[in-house]
Scaffold this active site. Structure first.
Site, PDB file in Angstrom:
ATOM      1  CB  SER A  13      -0.979  -0.001   1.178  1.00 12.65           C
ATOM      2  OG  SER A  13      -0.317   0.215   2.402  1.00 12.65           O
ATOM      3  CG  ASN A  14       3.546   2.782   2.998  1.00 12.18           C
ATOM      4  OD1 ASN A  14       3.368   3.976   3.201  1.00 12.18           O
ATOM      5  ND2 ASN A  14       3.326   1.854   3.920  1.00 12.18           N
ATOM      6  NE  ARG A  65      19.903 -12.135   7.431  1.00  9.97           N
ATOM      7  CZ  ARG A  65      18.571 -12.103   7.421  1.00  9.97           C
ATOM      8  NH1 ARG A  65      17.928 -11.471   6.464  1.00  9.97           N
ATOM      9  NH2 ARG A  65      17.870 -12.713   8.368  1.00  9.97           N
ATOM     10  CG  MET A  90       8.273  -7.085   5.895  1.00 12.09           C
ATOM     11  SD  MET A  90       8.348  -5.580   6.906  1.00 12.09           S
ATOM     12  CE  MET A  90       7.941  -6.261   8.497  1.00 12.09           C
ATOM     13  CB  ILE A  92      18.055  -8.408   8.289  1.00 10.94           C
ATOM     14  CG1 ILE A  92      17.033  -8.656   9.407  1.00 10.94           C
ATOM     15  CG2 ILE A  92      19.363  -7.827   8.805  1.00 10.94           C
ATOM     16  CD1 ILE A  92      16.944  -7.585  10.452  1.00 10.94           C
ATOM     17  CG  HIS A 109      10.040   1.790  11.758  1.00 17.41           C
ATOM     18  ND1 HIS A 109      10.273   0.424  11.683  1.00 17.41           N
ATOM     19  CD2 HIS A 109       9.732   2.050  13.042  1.00 17.41           C
ATOM     20  CE1 HIS A 109      10.116  -0.101  12.889  1.00 17.41           C
ATOM     21  NE2 HIS A 109       9.792   0.859  13.733  1.00 17.41           N
TER      22      HIS A 109
HETATM   23  C1  GAR Z   1       3.818  -0.594   6.678  1.00 22.27           C
HETATM   24  O1  GAR Z   1       3.059  -0.265   7.825  1.00 22.27           O
HETATM   25  C2  GAR Z   1       5.277  -0.249   6.881  1.00 22.27           C
HETATM   26  O2  GAR Z   1       5.484   0.908   7.634  1.00 22.27           O
HETATM   27  C3  GAR Z   1       5.746  -1.468   7.636  1.00 22.27           C
HETATM   28  O3  GAR Z   1       5.088  -2.562   7.029  1.00 22.27           O
HETATM   29  C4  GAR Z   1       3.862  -2.112   6.480  1.00 22.27           C
HETATM   30  C5  GAR Z   1       3.841  -2.486   5.013  1.00 22.27           C
HETATM   31  O4  GAR Z   1       2.576  -2.234   4.455  1.00 22.27           O
HETATM   32  N1  GAR Z   1       7.177  -1.605   7.554  1.00 22.27           N
HETATM   33  C6  GAR Z   1       7.908  -2.212   8.478  1.00 22.27           C
HETATM   34  O5  GAR Z   1       7.426  -2.728   9.468  1.00 22.27           O
HETATM   35  C7  GAR Z   1       9.395  -2.214   8.188  1.00 22.27           C
HETATM   36  N2  GAR Z   1      10.093  -2.947   9.196  1.00 22.27           N
HETATM   37  P1  GAR Z   1       2.418  -2.030   2.889  1.00 22.27           P
HETATM   38  O6  GAR Z   1       3.039  -3.258   2.214  1.00 22.27           O
HETATM   39  O7  GAR Z   1       0.939  -1.975   2.672  1.00 22.27           O
HETATM   40  O8  GAR Z   1       3.111  -0.766   2.507  1.00 22.27           O
END
Ligand code: GAR
Length: 205
Positions: A13-14, A65, A90, A92, A109
């Site tokens: 979504s971001n 990695r 997600m 590292i 974040h």
């Molecule tokens: C979002 O809330 C982002 O901030 C978080 O995962 C979600 C992804 O949603 N990111 C983390 O936790 C990074 N460690 P999205 O796939 O709908 O953008």
């Protein structure tokens, strides 16, 4: 205009908010590639529908990695990417990836850093009893969730909030914050570092 590569692992979504903002009006940045480490990430279909080239680099195909990170670097370079935006990516990252993109990689974040780095940020915010929560866009450095802050958006924690209700309130702000910070950073990194974006959710008084 700088070519942006967006790294995702899930629904994206971001990523969608970033792509739609860049497509709405030609500006300092344009989407060049959406890359996922998960073949089944829902965001890949959304990116394709928005006309953005997609790539999958499945981390399970690599023995460590570093070799996964090197493969991601290659795909980004092939696509001519100049700036990387992590958006729910997600994994590292090792210095192979963070070093290659130092000063040219952003992340969002779901907390007001330096509070709650890592996972389960909304549950931890509720458990800590904070009254204000939110999200942060920062530059990526080798230390997890600790690079220079470029912008933050704050939301209230309300009575009766659950992890899900709080996550939804924060996510709405992520979608406002990230496109603004990315555009500012693409236009002028030094100015973006100096003039951090601060957003406050409507009705939070
Ligand atoms: C979002 O809330 C982002 O901030 C978080 O995962 C979600 C992804 O949603 N990111 C983390 O936790 C990074 N460690 P999205 O796939 O709908 O953008």
């Amino acid at each position: 205009s700088r070519a942006v590569g967006i790294l995702i692992s899930g629904r994206g979504s971001n990523m969608t908010a970033l792509v739609e903002a860049m497509q709405r009006a030609p500006g300092p940045a344009h989407p060049a590639l959406v890359l996922s480490n998960r073949p089944g990430a829902g965001g890949l279909e959304t990116a394709a529908r928005l006309g953005v080239p997609t790539a999958v680099v499945d981390h399970r195909a690599f023995p460590d990695r570093e070799r996964f990170d090197a493969a991601v670097n290659s795909r980004l370079a092939e696509a001519g990417v100049e700036l990387v935006a992590c958006a729910g990516f997600m994994r590292i990252m090792t210095p192979v990836l963070t070093g290659a993109w130092a000063g040219r990689m952003l992340n969002i974040h779901p907390s007001l850093l330096p509070l709650f780095p890592g996972l389960d940020t909304h549950a931890r915010a509720l458990a800590a009893g904070v009254a204000i929560h939110g999200c942060t866009v920062h530059e990526v450095t080798q230390e997890l969730d600790a690079g220079p802050i470029l912008g933050q958006a704050a939301v209230p924690v309300r009575p009766g909030d659950t992890e899900a209700s709080l996550a939804a309130r924060v996510l709405e702000q992520e979608h406002r914050l990230y496109p603004r910070v990315l555009a500012a950073f693409a236009a002028d990194p030094a100015a973006a570092r100096a003039g951090r974006v601060a957003l406050f959710a409507a009705g939070s008084a």
